[in-house]
Design a protein around this motif. Structure first.
Motif, PDB file in Angstrom:
ATOM      1  N   LEU A  70       0.817  -1.244   0.021  1.00 20.15           N
ATOM      2  CA  LEU A  70       0.004   0.073  -0.129  1.00 20.15           C
ATOM      3  C   LEU A  70       0.788   1.244  -0.072  1.00 20.15           C
ATOM      4  O   LEU A  70       2.100   1.264   0.154  1.00 20.15           O
ATOM      5  CB  LEU A  70      -0.948   0.043   1.234  1.00 20.15           C
ATOM      6  N   PRO A  71       0.274   2.398  -0.524  1.00 18.73           N
ATOM      7  CA  PRO A  71       1.124   3.549  -0.483  1.00 18.73           C
ATOM      8  C   PRO A  71       1.640   3.904   0.731  1.00 18.73           C
ATOM      9  O   PRO A  71       2.628   4.561   0.698  1.00 18.73           O
ATOM     10  CB  PRO A  71       0.220   4.789  -1.158  1.00 18.73           C
ATOM     11  N   ASP A  72       1.092   4.096   1.785  1.00 23.39           N
ATOM     12  CA  ASP A  72       1.542   4.570   3.241  1.00 23.39           C
ATOM     13  C   ASP A  72       0.859   3.786   4.374  1.00 23.39           C
ATOM     14  O   ASP A  72      -0.121   3.030   4.161  1.00 23.39           O
ATOM     15  CB  ASP A  72       1.011   6.113   2.877  1.00 23.39           C
ATOM     16  N   ALA A  73       1.155   4.357   5.606  1.00 23.89           N
ATOM     17  CA  ALA A  73       0.731   3.503   6.764  1.00 23.89           C
ATOM     18  C   ALA A  73      -0.689   3.971   6.876  1.00 23.89           C
ATOM     19  O   ALA A  73      -1.687   3.114   7.369  1.00 23.89           O
ATOM     20  CB  ALA A  73       1.379   3.980   8.021  1.00 23.89           C
ATOM     21  N   ALA A  74      -1.305   4.840   6.284  1.00 22.34           N
ATOM     22  CA  ALA A  74      -2.843   5.338   6.493  1.00 22.34           C
ATOM     23  C   ALA A  74      -3.613   4.534   5.701  1.00 22.34           C
ATOM     24  O   ALA A  74      -4.755   4.100   5.922  1.00 22.34           O
ATOM     25  CB  ALA A  74      -2.994   6.923   6.175  1.00 22.34           C
ATOM     26  N   SER A  75      -3.153   4.288   4.439  1.00 21.68           N
ATOM     27  CA  SER A  75      -3.633   3.327   3.570  1.00 21.68           C
ATOM     28  C   SER A  75      -3.822   1.941   4.023  1.00 21.68           C
ATOM     29  O   SER A  75      -4.789   1.240   3.887  1.00 21.68           O
ATOM     30  CB  SER A  75      -3.078   3.424   2.172  1.00 21.68           C
ATOM     31  N   VAL A 101      -0.276 -10.573   3.816  1.00 19.92           N
ATOM     32  CA  VAL A 101       0.441 -10.029   4.545  1.00 19.92           C
ATOM     33  C   VAL A 101       0.641  -8.508   3.787  1.00 19.92           C
ATOM     34  O   VAL A 101       0.567  -8.167   2.523  1.00 19.92           O
ATOM     35  CB  VAL A 101       1.965 -10.634   4.041  1.00 19.92           C
ATOM     36  N   LEU A 102       0.590  -7.619   4.715  1.00 17.47           N
ATOM     37  CA  LEU A 102       0.479  -5.984   4.325  1.00 17.47           C
ATOM     38  C   LEU A 102       1.584  -5.388   4.784  1.00 17.47           C
ATOM     39  O   LEU A 102       2.241  -5.630   5.751  1.00 17.47           O
ATOM     40  CB  LEU A 102      -0.772  -5.454   5.256  1.00 17.47           C
ATOM     41  N   ALA A 103       2.207  -4.368   3.841  1.00 15.86           N
ATOM     42  CA  ALA A 103       3.247  -3.450   4.053  1.00 15.86           C
ATOM     43  C   ALA A 103       2.962  -2.195   3.395  1.00 15.86           C
ATOM     44  O   ALA A 103       2.171  -2.296   2.176  1.00 15.86           O
ATOM     45  CB  ALA A 103       4.442  -4.235   3.539  1.00 15.86           C
ATOM     46  N   ALA A 104       3.516  -1.008   4.000  1.00 20.05           N
ATOM     47  CA  ALA A 104       3.499   0.243   3.297  1.00 20.05           C
ATOM     48  C   ALA A 104       4.658   0.322   2.389  1.00 20.05           C
ATOM     49  O   ALA A 104       5.829  -0.211   2.704  1.00 20.05           O
ATOM     50  CB  ALA A 104       3.217   1.295   4.233  1.00 20.05           C
ATOM     51  N   ALA A 105       4.490   0.970   1.249  1.00 19.10           N
ATOM     52  CA  ALA A 105       5.658   1.254   0.523  1.00 19.10           C
ATOM     53  C   ALA A 105       6.747   2.003   0.967  1.00 19.10           C
ATOM     54  O   ALA A 105       6.604   3.006   1.992  1.00 19.10           O
ATOM     55  CB  ALA A 105       5.313   2.033  -0.800  1.00 19.10           C
ATOM     56  N   GLY A 106       8.028   1.768   0.814  1.00 18.24           N
ATOM     57  CA  GLY A 106       8.973   2.455   1.349  1.00 18.24           C
ATOM     58  C   GLY A 106      10.080   1.884   2.503  1.00 18.24           C
ATOM     59  O   GLY A 106      10.950   2.130   2.775  1.00 18.24           O
ATOM     60  N   GLY A 107       9.335   0.794   2.855  1.00 21.09           N
ATOM     61  CA  GLY A 107      10.069   0.052   3.734  1.00 21.09           C
ATOM     62  C   GLY A 107      10.932  -0.854   3.085  1.00 21.09           C
ATOM     63  O   GLY A 107      10.947  -1.207   1.882  1.00 21.09           O
TER      64      GLY A 107
END
Length: 146
Positions: free
Chosen positions: A36-41, A74-80
């Motif tokens: 996902l694009p970010d933590a909020a998403s 499994v979910l992750a925000a982009a950038g990590g």
């Protein structure tokens, strides 16, 4: 292995479509990494997976969970630094090419209707094409192949 890439263009609600497609994938015994694009998403998508249907449950955890290797979604925000525990399917809702996407059998790109979504998607399409990926496009709103 050459990664297959499916683009779902013209998506009115990217998170809702991702939830639907992830649900279908799980019904078929697949595993899904959702970027996902970010933590909020990520938080909104997590909530959507808990509430999408009254009698359904899609087992999911964040990528840093000790249960990630045992959980089908499994979910992750982009950038990590995403060290995905499996390489079956990835759903990308971020605007960039996922690092290590070529480990996955199938990459699903979900593109919104706004021009701000379409421009980066065109660049990603070009990158995947250059890398020799098999590309397919679908209109998510009309539910047809392009």
């Amino acid at each position: 292995m050459n990664t297959r890439v499916h683009f779902y263009h013209n998506t009115p609600d990217r998170l809702a479509l991702a939830g639907e497609l992830v649900g279908r994938a799980l019904e078929r015994g697949r595993k899904a990494a959702v970027r996902l694009p970010d933590a909020a998403s990520l938080k909104r998508f997590d909530q959507l997976l808990w509430t999408r249907e009254a009698l359904s449950f899609l087992p999911h955890v964040p990528i840093d969970s000790p249960l990630a290797a045992e959980t089908p979604v499994v979910l992750a925000a982009a950038g990590g630094d995403e060290a995905w525990p499996h390489a079956d399917m990835m759903f990308n809702l971020a605007d960039d090419v996922p690092p290590g996407f070529d480990r996955f059998r199938l990459l699903v790109e979900i593109v919104g209707q706004a021009e701000a979504d379409r421009l980066p998607a065109r660049a990603r399409w070009g990158t995947y094409k250059q890398r020799g990926c098999e590309l397919k496009a679908f209109d998510a709103e009309l539910r047809v192949a392009l």
